[in-house]
Design a protein around this motif. Structure first.
Motif, PDB file in Angstrom:
ATOM      1  N   SER A 281       0.833  -1.198   0.000  1.00 23.15           N
ATOM      2  CA  SER A 281       0.000   0.000   0.000  1.00 23.15           C
ATOM      3  C   SER A 281       0.872   1.254   0.000  1.00 23.15           C
ATOM      4  O   SER A 281       0.513   2.268  -0.593  1.00 23.15           O
ATOM      5  N   PHE A 282       2.020   1.185   0.669  1.00 20.16           N
ATOM      6  CA  PHE A 282       2.955   2.304   0.673  1.00 20.16           C
ATOM      7  C   PHE A 282       3.452   2.580  -0.737  1.00 20.16           C
ATOM      8  O   PHE A 282       3.495   3.728  -1.201  1.00 20.16           O
ATOM      9  N   GLY A 283       3.801   1.502  -1.437  1.00 22.41           N
ATOM     10  CA  GLY A 283       4.261   1.645  -2.817  1.00 22.41           C
ATOM     11  C   GLY A 283       3.156   2.122  -3.738  1.00 22.41           C
ATOM     12  O   GLY A 283       3.370   2.982  -4.599  1.00 22.41           O
ATOM     13  N   ALA A 284       1.953   1.550  -3.533  1.00 21.37           N
ATOM     14  CA  ALA A 284       0.823   1.962  -4.365  1.00 21.37           C
ATOM     15  C   ALA A 284       0.540   3.444  -4.155  1.00 21.37           C
ATOM     16  O   ALA A 284       0.243   4.169  -5.106  1.00 21.37           O
ATOM     17  N   ALA A 285       0.643   3.893  -2.911  1.00 22.70           N
ATOM     18  CA  ALA A 285       0.406   5.301  -2.607  1.00 22.70           C
ATOM     19  C   ALA A 285       1.405   6.177  -3.356  1.00 22.70           C
ATOM     20  O   ALA A 285       1.053   7.213  -3.918  1.00 22.70           O
ATOM     21  N   LEU A 286       2.652   5.742  -3.348  1.00 19.58           N
ATOM     22  CA  LEU A 286       3.695   6.496  -4.064  1.00 19.58           C
ATOM     23  C   LEU A 286       3.367   6.593  -5.540  1.00 19.58           C
ATOM     24  O   LEU A 286       3.454   7.666  -6.154  1.00 19.58           O
ATOM     25  N   ALA A 287       2.954   5.462  -6.109  1.00 21.89           N
ATOM     26  CA  ALA A 287       2.620   5.454  -7.532  1.00 21.89           C
ATOM     27  C   ALA A 287       1.417   6.350  -7.816  1.00 21.89           C
ATOM     28  O   ALA A 287       1.434   7.141  -8.762  1.00 21.89           O
ATOM     29  N   LEU A 288       0.388   6.240  -6.980  1.00 20.63           N
ATOM     30  CA  LEU A 288      -0.818   7.039  -7.183  1.00 20.63           C
ATOM     31  C   LEU A 288      -0.529   8.530  -7.085  1.00 20.63           C
ATOM     32  O   LEU A 288      -1.039   9.329  -7.866  1.00 20.63           O
ATOM     33  N   ARG A 289       0.311   8.885  -6.112  1.00 17.81           N
ATOM     34  CA  ARG A 289       0.651  10.286  -5.901  1.00 17.81           C
ATOM     35  C   ARG A 289       1.355  10.851  -7.126  1.00 17.81           C
ATOM     36  O   ARG A 289       1.080  11.961  -7.574  1.00 17.81           O
ATOM     37  N   ASN A 290       2.277  10.056  -7.660  1.00 11.50           N
ATOM     38  CA  ASN A 290       3.016  10.512  -8.832  1.00 11.50           C
ATOM     39  C   ASN A 290       2.157  10.479 -10.090  1.00 11.50           C
ATOM     40  O   ASN A 290       2.351  11.289 -10.996  1.00 11.50           O
ATOM     41  N   LEU A 291       1.207   9.563 -10.134  1.00 15.49           N
ATOM     42  CA  LEU A 291       0.308   9.526 -11.282  1.00 15.49           C
ATOM     43  C   LEU A 291      -0.531  10.793 -11.329  1.00 15.49           C
ATOM     44  O   LEU A 291      -0.812  11.330 -12.402  1.00 15.49           O
ATOM     45  N   VAL A 292      -0.931  11.273 -10.158  1.00 16.77           N
ATOM     46  CA  VAL A 292      -1.664  12.533 -10.096  1.00 16.77           C
ATOM     47  C   VAL A 292      -0.825  13.655 -10.697  1.00 16.77           C
ATOM     48  O   VAL A 292      -1.297  14.443 -11.509  1.00 16.77           O
ATOM     49  N   GLN A 293       0.447  13.709 -10.287  1.00 16.58           N
ATOM     50  CA  GLN A 293       1.328  14.748 -10.831  1.00 16.58           C
ATOM     51  C   GLN A 293       1.481  14.613 -12.327  1.00 16.58           C
ATOM     52  O   GLN A 293       1.554  15.602 -13.049  1.00 16.58           O
ATOM     53  N   PHE A 294       1.547  13.366 -12.786  1.00 19.21           N
ATOM     54  CA  PHE A 294       1.712  13.139 -14.207  1.00 19.21           C
ATOM     55  C   PHE A 294       0.481  13.578 -14.980  1.00 19.21           C
ATOM     56  O   PHE A 294       0.564  14.170 -16.049  1.00 19.21           O
ATOM     57  N   LEU A 295      -0.710  13.263 -14.414  1.00 23.40           N
ATOM     58  CA  LEU A 295      -1.937  13.550 -15.151  1.00 23.40           C
ATOM     59  C   LEU A 295      -2.389  15.001 -15.037  1.00 23.40           C
ATOM     60  O   LEU A 295      -2.884  15.579 -15.987  1.00 23.40           O
ATOM     61  N   TRP A 296      -2.223  15.571 -13.855  1.00 18.23           N
ATOM     62  CA  TRP A 296      -2.761  16.904 -13.640  1.00 18.23           C
ATOM     63  C   TRP A 296      -1.705  17.982 -13.420  1.00 18.23           C
ATOM     64  O   TRP A 296      -2.034  19.150 -13.292  1.00 18.23           O
ATOM     65  N   GLY A 297      -0.442  17.608 -13.379  1.00 17.58           N
ATOM     66  CA  GLY A 297       0.594  18.593 -13.137  1.00 17.58           C
ATOM     67  C   GLY A 297       0.749  18.893 -11.657  1.00 17.58           C
ATOM     68  O   GLY A 297       0.074  18.312 -10.811  1.00 17.58           O
ATOM     69  N   THR A 298       1.637  19.814 -11.364  1.00 20.80           N
ATOM     70  CA  THR A 298       1.957  20.062  -9.962  1.00 20.80           C
ATOM     71  C   THR A 298       1.399  21.365  -9.411  1.00 20.80           C
ATOM     72  O   THR A 298       1.510  21.652  -8.226  1.00 20.80           O
ATOM     73  N   LEU A 299       0.774  22.167 -10.289  1.00 19.63           N
ATOM     74  CA  LEU A 299       0.258  23.456  -9.799  1.00 19.63           C
ATOM     75  C   LEU A 299      -1.050  23.244  -9.060  1.00 19.63           C
ATOM     76  O   LEU A 299      -1.834  22.369  -9.406  1.00 19.63           O
ATOM     77  N   PRO A 300      -1.296  24.057  -8.019  1.00 15.96           N
ATOM     78  CA  PRO A 300      -2.538  23.883  -7.274  1.00 15.96           C
ATOM     79  C   PRO A 300      -3.755  24.175  -8.137  1.00 15.96           C
ATOM     80  O   PRO A 300      -3.710  24.998  -9.060  1.00 15.96           O
ATOM     81  N   GLU A 301      -4.832  23.474  -7.821  1.00 12.17           N
ATOM     82  CA  GLU A 301      -6.088  23.674  -8.529  1.00 12.17           C
ATOM     83  C   GLU A 301      -7.132  24.169  -7.553  1.00 12.17           C
ATOM     84  O   GLU A 301      -7.002  24.025  -6.338  1.00 12.17           O
ATOM     85  N   TYR A 302      -8.188  24.745  -8.129  1.00  7.83           N
ATOM     86  CA  TYR A 302      -9.318  25.183  -7.318  1.00  7.83           C
ATOM     87  C   TYR A 302     -10.607  24.823  -8.019  1.00  7.83           C
ATOM     88  O   TYR A 302     -10.639  24.699  -9.241  1.00  7.83           O
ATOM     89  N   TYR A 303     -11.671  24.640  -7.244  1.00  7.69           N
ATOM     90  CA  TYR A 303     -12.950  24.347  -7.876  1.00  7.69           C
ATOM     91  C   TYR A 303     -13.580  25.610  -8.431  1.00  7.69           C
ATOM     92  O   TYR A 303     -14.327  25.579  -9.385  1.00  7.69           O
ATOM     93  N   THR A 304     -13.294  26.725  -7.791  1.00  9.45           N
ATOM     94  CA  THR A 304     -13.913  27.956  -8.238  1.00  9.45           C
ATOM     95  C   THR A 304     -12.999  29.116  -7.895  1.00  9.45           C
ATOM     96  O   THR A 304     -12.219  29.057  -6.943  1.00  9.45           O
ATOM     97  N   ARG A 305     -13.113  30.176  -8.692  1.00 11.83           N
ATOM     98  CA  ARG A 305     -12.314  31.364  -8.410  1.00 11.83           C
ATOM     99  C   ARG A 305     -13.093  32.351  -7.570  1.00 11.83           C
ATOM    100  O   ARG A 305     -12.627  33.438  -7.323  1.00 11.83           O
ATOM    101  N   GLU A 306     -14.290  31.949  -7.163  1.00 12.02           N
ATOM    102  CA  GLU A 306     -15.103  32.833  -6.337  1.00 12.02           C
ATOM    103  C   GLU A 306     -14.401  33.125  -5.023  1.00 12.02           C
ATOM    104  O   GLU A 306     -13.972  32.207  -4.336  1.00 12.02           O
ATOM    105  N   ILE A 307     -14.327  34.394  -4.691  1.00  8.30           N
ATOM    106  CA  ILE A 307     -13.760  34.733  -3.391  1.00  8.30           C
ATOM    107  C   ILE A 307     -14.887  34.703  -2.375  1.00  8.30           C
ATOM    108  O   ILE A 307     -15.925  35.331  -2.570  1.00  8.30           O
ATOM    109  N   GLN A 308     -14.688  33.952  -1.328  1.00  8.49           N
ATOM    110  CA  GLN A 308     -15.708  33.908  -0.297  1.00  8.49           C
ATOM    111  C   GLN A 308     -15.377  34.913   0.782  1.00  8.49           C
ATOM    112  O   GLN A 308     -14.255  34.963   1.275  1.00  8.49           O
ATOM    113  N   ILE A 309     -16.400  35.695   1.155  1.00  4.63           N
ATOM    114  CA  ILE A 309     -16.198  36.606   2.272  1.00  4.63           C
ATOM    115  C   ILE A 309     -16.550  35.865   3.544  1.00  4.63           C
ATOM    116  O   ILE A 309     -17.613  35.243   3.628  1.00  4.63           O
ATOM    117  N   SER A 310     -15.664  35.899   4.492  1.00  6.84           N
ATOM    118  CA  SER A 310     -16.009  35.205   5.731  1.00  6.84           C
ATOM    119  C   SER A 310     -16.954  36.082   6.544  1.00  6.84           C
ATOM    120  O   SER A 310     -16.893  37.308   6.513  1.00  6.84           O
TER     121      SER A 310
END
Lengths: 319, 306, 241
Positions: free
Chosen positions: B113-142
């Protein structure tokens, strides 16, 4: 084919194999001979590397260390500090069941990484430690000659560690260790002494890993927190699994095979992928390696040179 | 002080939900799955892609927020899709890897599972890149719920309040599943004694599959929640792994409410540690909690004897 | 008449190469109570576990009402109509009494599903304790629940592994009396027992298993007086009569 570049690459490659082999031997003492599941290998390697670097390197303003100690003493210091860290962790964690030990050692490595990254006054923070002295540097300068000399050093250290571990394992101490691994009941009847054996095995194994870290630091000359990520732990485990645990020869063979696969796949991807995709390529490499290791784990659980469990062989003879 | 409390509950919600999935798989499948964090990461990222897909399919390029929240129904649809896909991912992983190692050494599963986690983590980087993503650019006022002069005051966004509330709803739903349905009882029976469960007529393989589905789906939802209140990045799940383990062990492996309580405790501990140790060492707090519980009471708060 | 449960020269064990059952055969006719006796390590438990699908059978067959169930997976046995009460850890201690029964009932098709009322009629104590976690029950109550759990799936054959283990003599009497009632309700019973006296008292027939094979089979009343029974237990062979 040009001879010199090949020799140069081969030397570089073999030095790393040797360094990883040392780390794998340390892990083998813990897992192969004592059944201790250490998922914090990278942390103890880091402790060794940073200790030696801080002891032997030149002083750096605003940062601890830089005592300019002779390299050999640095390596001994690395082993000592790794040993102490292992003692503290082990005293607390070794009596836990094996999966809790795994999680705890994992946590230790995460914390060590965190400290390495953030405690700038101690470790140089994200920039790490530079100008780590290289042995015989004044004599040989940089280049192939020095690499070959370092390969010689690594080979000697590896040989020494191997010899020491083989002697240890063949000794009465080693026999008790295997008994503890094979049979929990026997271990329980030994009571407190079993936990002392486990702790000794854990500490010695971590000392060897620390030595590996020091060897790495003085080869590359520069260390940073990102050199000691969980992927390093996985690499060492992979080497042990592929080669066959319980077996020092397997640990070394595993180091060679896994590092070969790693280097070749890395090289291939670098060739095939355009510059812009290199980071993604590196990620893909890890995925492929992970898949490969998993496949080996499933197909040949004992690894390529795995040791046969002595208990079940005994039982078979009775029918 | 109140603000720290609120921040702790928000982080705690995400940890709690992830830990619930972890404690289920740990007690029924009997191994510590180092890949649980990656299910969270995958859930968050799959929702990113699913969201684009839904937005593309429904013609609009922009997600109209519902009420005071930052997102619209499209994210909810995307979350459901992500949870489903993550569950399938877990089943695939089990079929390819874990199923084949179940008969051997238990610890091999953990290494795998440790190895699988490593692979999955890197697969994410491979598929989606390393820059942060957001669901929306809406600024929420607290919203200022409590004025400054009362225990430091409290500001919280609607999204954050929703995450806390939704976590509780999901956990209550799970509780009902485990206590009122046959599947739930079968899961609890299998966690205790798989051989007896078989004798009683439980198809343990089916229970294993259900466990993976539920555990992964919960992780995916937790990942989406994390993405709503924070950013989506490849290390999202990995950074939560230690808190997840701390929470699950603190609560007692196998106890859903224990994992929830553990999650909130760890979240609060992390939050309260920031003024003392600084934000960089948040993650170390989870480790301290883990060590403390392992030394004092390894079975956890509500754990049964192993 | 087709035997309710039939073992045909079965060989099997937990680990390949280590046989515990070495060609054991046994026939249980419908409506009987058969006791399976024998010294420690003879393989009595293993035999019923093998029938239940928990221990691999390498050679031979097991038939339930004529159907070959040798290869049937353990969790399908309740569908076939074979119930099994293990010796230890035979209830789900983390579930309530009621949940134990509801779960067992839900796992068989409606046609097989017994009614809670009938089970509680047989074991009134359990009705009183229905909300209690099974782990909080006394030894005797647990045994009742274990049997009740098996019964609610309406088995045609019920196997029990040492139901008297750990119980006081009085409780043993109570449990065995319930088993009689169960048989009278139409369930065939195969009873593995160490308590020879109690077992022979309720059984119709008995078999003695020694080193994985049946050595002495006959009517319970006959066996109770048979001196060979004692010698088998004490490790001597069977002297030829």
């Amino acid at each position: 084919m040009e001879f010199l570049p090949v020799l140069s690459y081969a030397t570089f490659f073999l030095v790393f194999v040797g360094i990883f082999a040392v780390m794998a031997l340390g892990l083998n003492l813990q897992w192969g001979f004592c059944g201790l599941f250490n998922v914090g290998v990278a942390g103890f390697v880091a402790v060794g590397a940073y200790t030696s670097a801080l002891l032997t390197g030149p002083p750096e303003p605003g940062r601890f260390g830089g005592f300019g100690v002779p390299i050999l003493l640095g390596w001994i210091g690395a082993m000592a500090i790794s040993g102490i860290a292992a003692f503290i962790v082990g005293a607390a964690a070794l009596r836990l069941r094996e999966d809790y030990l795994a999680i705890t050692t994992f946590g230790i490595a995460v914390v060590i990484q965190l400290v390495a990254l953030n405690a700038e006054a101690l470790t140089g923070g994200p920039f790490g430690i530079q100008s780590i002295p290289k042995p015989f540097f004044e004599l040989l300068g940089s280049g192939l000659a020095w690499n070959l000399a370092y390969l010689g050093i690594v080979a000697c250290v590896l040989g020494l560690v191997w010899w020491a571990l083989e002697r240890l394992v063949a000794s009465p101490w080693g026999r008790v260790l295997r008994a503890i691994r094979e049979d929990e009941m026997a271990a329980a009847s030994l009571g407190k002494r079993a936990s002392a054996f486990r702790l000794q095995s854990f500490v010695l194994g971590c000392m060897v890993m620390g030595l590996g870290g020091a060897l790495y630091a003085h080869f590359v000359g520069y260390i940073a927190p990102e050199d000691f990520l969980p992927i390093l732990t996985f690499q060492i485990w992979a080497m042990l699994i592929v080669g066959g645990s319980g077996n020092n020869a397997g640990a070394v063979a595993g180091a060679l095979i896994v590092w070969a696969i790693w280097s070749v796949s890395g090289g291939l991807l670098r060739e095939v992928l355009p510059q812009a995709e290199q980071a993604r390529g590196a990620a893909l490499q890890v995925v492929l390696i992970g898949v490969l290791i998993a496949a080996i784990l499933v197909a040949r659980p004992r690894g390529l040179l795995g040791e046969r469990a002595s208990v079940s062989r005994h039982a078979k003879d009775q029918s | 002080m109140l603000q720290l409390l609120a921040d702790g509950l928000i982080v705690g919600s995400v940890i709690a939900l992830g830990a619930v999935g972890l404690t289920l798989t740990y007690s029924i499948l009997r191994f510590a799955n180092f890949g649980q964090g990656e299910f969270m990461t995958w859930g968050a990222y799959l929702a990113v892609s699913a969201l684009s897909f839904v937005l593309a399919m429904t013609g609009g390029g922009v997600m109209e927020p519902i009420g005071p929240f930052s997102f619209g129904w499209q994210l909810i649809a995307a979350m459901i899709m992500a949870a489903t896909l993550t569950a399938l991912l877990a089943l695939l992983l089990d079929w390819l890897l874990f199923r084949r190692l179940r008969h051997g050494n238990a610890i091999t599963l953990v290494i795998a599972s440790f190895g699988a986690a490593l692979a999955l983590r890197n697969l994410v980087q491979f598929l989606w890149g390393t820059l942060p993503e957001y669901y929306t650019r809406e600024i929420q006022i607290s919203l200022r719920l409590v004025p400054r002069d009362v225990m430091g005051g409290l500001r919280i966004t609607p999204d954050q309040m929703l995450v806390i509330a939704m976590t509780m709803i999901v956990v209550i739903g799970l509780h009902l599943l485990l206590t009122r349905t046959t599947l739930g009882r079968a899961m609890r029976a299998t966690a205790l004694n798989p051989a007896l469960a078989r004798v009683a007529g439980v198809d343990v393989n089916a229970v294993v599959r259900a466990t993976w589905i539920i555990g992964a789906a919960l992780a995916a939802i937790a990942g989406v929640f994390a993405g709503i209140v924070g950013q989506i990045r490849p290390m999202l799940g990995f950074d939560l792994l230690l808190p997840l383990f701390a929470a699950a062990i603190l609560g007692g492996i196998g106890s859903v409410w224990g994992a929830v309580l553990g999650g909130f405790i760890v979240g609060l501990a992390e939050s309260f540690s920031v003024p003392i140790f600084g934000a960089e060492y948040r993650a170390a707090t989870a480790f301290l909690v883990l060590i403390a519980i392992l030394l004092l009471r390894p079975t956890g708060l509500f754990g049964e004897k192993p | 008449m087709i035997p309710a449960l039939e073992f045909n020269a079965i060989e099997g064990g937990y680990e390949p190469g280590l046989p515990i059952l070495r060609g054991a055969s046994l026939t249980v006719m419908p409506g009987e109570i058969v006791a399976l006796l024998g010294p420690n390590g003879a393989g009595k438990s293993t035999m019923v576990k093998a029938a239940a699908g928990l221990v691999p059978i390498w050679v031979g067959t097991v038939r339930l009402n004529g159907r070959d169930i040798t290869a049937t997976p353990a969790h399908r046995m309740v569908h076939e109509g074979l119930g099994f009460v293990p010796q230890t850890e035979n209830v789900f201690t983390n579930l309530s009494v009621l949940e134990n029964l509801l779960l067992a009932a839900a796992l068989v098709p409606k046609a097989r599903r017994g009614s809670l009322d009938r089970v509680f009629a047989l074991f009134p104590d359990l009705d009183r304790l229905r909300k209690l976690a099974a782990g909080r029950l006394s030894g005797g109550q647990r045994q009742m629940l274990a049997v009740a759990r098996a019964l609610i799936a309406s088995p045609s054959v019920l196997m029990l592994d040492e139901p008297s283990a750990g119980l006081s003599p009085k409780l043993v009497g109570v449990v065995f009396e319930r088993l009689r009632a169960v048989r009278d309700a139409g369930v065939t019973i195969l009873l593995v027992e160490q308590n020879v006296k109690a077992a022979l008292a309720i059984a119709d027939r008995a078999a003695v298993l020694v080193e994985g094979r049946e050595r002495l089979v006959g009517r319970a009343t006959d066996l109770a007086d048979d001196r060979r029974l004692a010698s088998l237990y004490l490790g001597g062979g069977l002297e030829e009569a």
